[in-house]
Design an enzyme around this catalytic site. Structure first.
Site: not given
Ligand code: ADE
Length: 359
Positions: A124, A29, A206, A142, A41
């Site tokens: 996806y 990220r 939530c 997903d 991914e």
């Molecule tokens: N599983 C698949 N892609 C993901 C992501 N970007 N962040 C967290 N879990 C994931």
């Protein structure tokens, strides 16, 4: 379709706020490099974050760019992948790296439609890369996202059916943030992974418990609906580990197979569990090998669970004296310990070799 009173902008704001406060700082990220996002991914398909993270780190270290991965030997890629399972993901990833280098000069296609044409990329994954790396405003749906949407909106259509996929996609397209689709998609995935979890989520904390269908009607455990039931097949593998001095006889698995490209031992499949050496006397190859060597059974039956298969695996170790000539089936060759260490192997094979203090 969204109902008229649903406030998309409000929903997005709350979701982003939740994400900023709660998300895990996962390595992939922190980059907008499409190669690294793609790696993450593919690794995370069918794999949990905790298990996938060390593999992501190893791949980025050994193959920092798509050019490095494309230039690698498939054998080394499979060896690095060892233990993650679903090895076709690694083979397809390697194939696609070469395609990106050879056909696109190493540049990833920048739209989900183009990305989805590459081997190993479904809708996806294509949408995830397009939004995370290129900012395309397209939803990445997903399993986590299906769960969040099914519960929030009370959708009982089977998420594995074509009808379900269409229905969820229509809705997801209305929800995705146009300003910041990357954060929106990460947030939906993360929200499903951390807050709207399978089983019994803690809905008291939530941010959407005032608008959630499942919370209102206590349907959390009923949603999402997944109608297809997997049938699991039992299979019985009898492995023979032929040892001569320090060397073991191994073979590369060929043909269409989940373990294609990995190395294992001489193997016979049987209809049920075989428990004694006499059970193999009708098999000429094995019988001859047993006559030439000394058999030691690795007594336990290893259970190896795959998505559709339950493998019941037993290993028989045959010590063959150094000066004895044996006729091996043509694919089998003797490898020494150092070579065996570097060969890609099903994790089960690796486990047995370690348990028997060979590796
Ligand atoms: N599983 C698949 N892609 C993901 C992501 N970007 N962040 C967290 N879990 C994931």
């Amino acid at each position: 379709m969204l109902e008229d009173h649903f406030q998309v902008i409000d929903f997005n704001k709350k979701l982003k706020f939740w994400y900023l406060q709660n998300h895990r700082p996962l390595l992939w990220r922190q980059t907008s490099d499409p190669y690294k996002i793609w790696l993450s991914e593919i690794i995370l398909q069918q794999t949990r974050v905790a298990q996938g993270t060390p593999y992501y780190e190893k791949f980025v270290l050994d193959y920092p760019t798509v050019f490095d991965l494309a230039a690698a030997d498939e054998k080394d890629v499979l060896r690095l992948w060892q233990g993650l399972g679903y090895y076709s993901r690694a083979r397809n990833m390697h194939f696609t790296a070469r395609q990106i280098v050879n056909e696109f000069n190493g540049e990833f296609p920048a739209s989900a439609v183009q990305l989805a044409k590459l081997k190993g990329l479904g809708n996806y994954t294509a949408a995830a890369i397009a939004s995370f790396a290129f900012g395309e405003a397209i939803p990445a749906i997903d399993g986590n996202v299906y769960r969040v949407m099914a519960r929030l909106f009370g959708i009982f259509t089977d998420i594995l059916s074509n009808e379900g996929k269409k229905e969820f996609l229509v809705l997801a397209k209305q929800l995705v943030s146009q300003e910041d689709p990357a954060t929106y998609n990460q947030a939906m995935i993360e929200f499903g992974a951390l807050q709207c979890v399978p089983g019994i989520p803690d809905c008291s904390v939530c941010p959407f418990n005032d608008i959630c269908y499942a919370y209102e009607f206590n349907m959390q455990s009923k949603l999402p609906v997944k109608a297809k039931k997997l049938t699991v097949r039992n299979r019985y593998f009898n492995y023979f580990i032929l040892q001569k001095g320090e060397k073991l006889a191994m073979q590369e698995r060929k043909g269409k197979d989940i373990w294609k490209g990995l190395y294992d031992f001489l193997m016979f499949e049987s209809a049920g569990l075989l428990t004694s050496p006499e059970d193999f006397y009708e098999n000429e190859i094995i019988h001859n090998l047993m006559l030439k060597g000394r058999i030691r059974e690795v007594p336990k039956v290893y259970l190896h669970l795959l998505t559709h298969q339950r493998l019941n695996v037993r290993f028989w170790w045959i010590d063959i004296p150094e000066n004895t000539q044996v006729d091996l089936p043509s694919d089998l060759h003797f490898y020494d310990q150092d070579e065996i260490y570097t060969l890609p192997k099903p994790i089960l094979v690796d486990t047995v070799l370690k348990e028997e203090n060979y590796l």
